[in-house]
Design an enzyme around this catalytic site. Structure first.
Site, short mmCIF file in Angstrom:
data_model
loop_
_atom_site.label_atom_id
_atom_site.label_comp_id
_atom_site.label_asym_id
_atom_site.label_seq_id
_atom_site.Cartn_x
_atom_site.Cartn_y
_atom_site.Cartn_z
N CYS A 392 47.62 -72.33 -40.73
CA CYS A 392 46.51 -72.20 -41.68
C CYS A 392 45.95 -73.58 -41.97
O CYS A 392 46.69 -74.48 -42.38
CB CYS A 392 47.00 -71.53 -42.96
SG CYS A 392 45.94 -71.72 -44.40
N CYS A 395 46.46 -74.78 -45.57
CA CYS A 395 47.88 -75.07 -45.79
C CYS A 395 48.28 -76.35 -45.06
O CYS A 395 49.07 -77.15 -45.57
CB CYS A 395 48.74 -73.91 -45.31
SG CYS A 395 48.31 -72.30 -46.03
#
Length: 466
Positions: A392, A395
């Site tokens: 991600c 992230c």
């Protein structure tokens, strides 16, 4: 019929009351465990709560909003060096919006090739953003002394004991990101990809003894019969340095989880998402009953990590107190205010009276201590490389930033003599920090400060269920 309905309602109320009592019991149990003195240091949790709430949190929030600290240059396209890419998160909230070149303060772009913005301060006003990106345009305005200083800085950086794998800011894939417009929050990224990242961090880099068969990764499937006490007994057999390493990683993991719980996608109607605290998710990750007693320990490790980075801020203060160091963006008034606020925070960190004593680490015989320190550094550097395996983008962004922030804190703690011996008027000699390291250091500590503040908020939300 009414009687039967009343019986069912009474039974439902009884079940609800039982659940609320169970939650309340868990809250009281968690609060009882999350008090007192932390292991491996002489600081208590209550003192950290008060210090963070009343002194640090409001100021660090303001500092993070300043231009110098809100723009972070990062390469989110570096390939994972450890396993084949298993695909990126396709959820829209995983996306990171890079900052257009026109939005980046000209002083930040001009200084991105330099270690010090003081020299950039001596350059002429740059005509446009394109010119600011050309190193030649900057170098043509520098004195010979400044050019020699840049060479010295490069030599010093090459010899520095970095704790992180640093992005190449000159890479065409490196982009500026506005951290305020890309906040850390729950994106929906989970499953095998996320599990593999944390499993690699815990199992391969946290000095796990061969005798410990249980996975250290909290995301790993639980084995029946395990409890928190038996899990943590393996730490007792490790030296201080290896215990500290595990607690730093666990504390970072706990902090990230707190951010996700506090900024959770609660609902999305007509394309308008509503973000906020998710008490159920917080309970799942940290409640003693849900985590078999490990939740409060994870939160204690968060406090331990806070102490480590707080100590680093207090130690690096002399580096920034020198007049030769500017937080340069091109806006002289804002730059002066940013530095004044940063120095004010440093004064607060120095006033804290229960710092972690890093001198107790690597204090054995010189040969053994040096070898252990190098092993410590390489393990952490390896973790920074694992962050390029996060699927991600959002992230990955915050994982890389917070890892680099912690790596910078460790670099500071192990460079005390170099910092103390810095010359007042020479920017080129001795210990140095790049702008990326400074931005990561402040924002990483800001994340920890926010985590502890959010923890207080969750306590209130849970108590409201009484």
């Amino acid at each position: 019929m009414r009687g039967g309905g009343g019986g069912r309602n009474a039974a439902a109320r009884a079940r609800l009351a039982a659940r609320l009592l169970a939650v309340l019991g868990c809250v009281l149990t968690a609060e009882a465990q999350l008090t007192g003195v932390l292991d491996d240091c002489l600081c208590d949790i209550e003192s950290i709560d008060d210090f963070n709430t009343f002194k640090i949190f409001p100021k660090i929030q303001k500092l993070q909003e300043r231009d110098y600290f809100r723009y972070y240059k990062v390469n989110l396209k570096r390939p994972c060096p450890f396993w084949a890419d298993d695909g990126h998160c396709s959820i829209k909230d995983c996306h990171v919006e890079p900052c257009p070149e026109s939005k980046i303060p000209v002083g930040i772009k001009a200084g991105s090739s330099n270690k010090y913005s003081k020299a950039a301060n001596n350059s002429k006003e740059l005509e446009d953003c394109e010119q600011a990106n050309k190193l030649g345009a900057v170098n043509s305005t520098l004195s010979n002394q400044s050019k020699e200083a840049f060479i010295d800085w490069a030599r010093y950086d090459d010899s520095q004991d970095h704790f992180c794998e640093l992005d190449d800011e000159r890479s065409p894939d490196a982009q500026y990101v506005d951290l305020l417009l890309n906040p850390e929050r729950y994106t929906g990224y989970k499953g095998p990809s996320a599990w593999r990242v944390w499993n690699s961090i815990y199992e391969e880099n946290c000095f796990k003894p061969r005798s410990v068969y249980r996975p250290l990764n909290p995301l790993a499937p639980s084995r029946g019969g395990d409890d928190g006490e038996s899990f943590y007994t393996w730490l007792e057999g490790l030296c201080l340095e290896k215990r500290v390493f595990y607690k730093l990683i666990s504390g970072l993991h706990a902090s990230i989880n707190l951010h996700l719980c506090a900024n959770y996608l609660l609902e999305e109607t007509w394309g308008k998402p509503r973000w906020g605290p998710n008490v159920k998710e917080f309970t799942r990750r940290f409640d003693p009953a849900e985590t078999k007693g490990e939740g409060p320990r994870r939160l204690k490790n968060l406090y331990f990590l806070y102490l480590i980075e707080l100590r680093a801020l207090s130690k690096v203060a002399p580096y920034f107190e020198r007049a030769v160091v500017d937080l340069y963006t091109g806006n002289g008034h804002e730059d002066a205010e940013s530095k004044a606020l940063l120095l004010d925070i440093f004064r607060d960190t120095k006033s804290f009276h229960m710092h972690f004593d890093e001198k107790s680490m690597f204090a054995g015989d010189k040969k053994g201590a040096k070898s252990l320190k190098e092993e410590f550094r390489l393990h952490f550097k390896n973790i920074s490389r694992i962050m390029d395996c996060v699927g991600c983008d959002k992230c990955r962004l915050w994982g890389k930033l917070q890892t680099q922030g912690l790596g910078t804190a460790l670099k500071i703690l192990f460079s005390e003599k170099e910092i103390q011996s810095l010359p007042e008027n020479s920017p080129s000699k001795g210990f140095q920090l790049t702008r990326q390291e400074i931005v990561a250091l402040v924002n990483a500590f800001g994340r920890l400060s926010t985590s502890i503040k959010e923890l207080q908020n969750f306590k209130v939300l849970l108590q409201q269920t009484r």
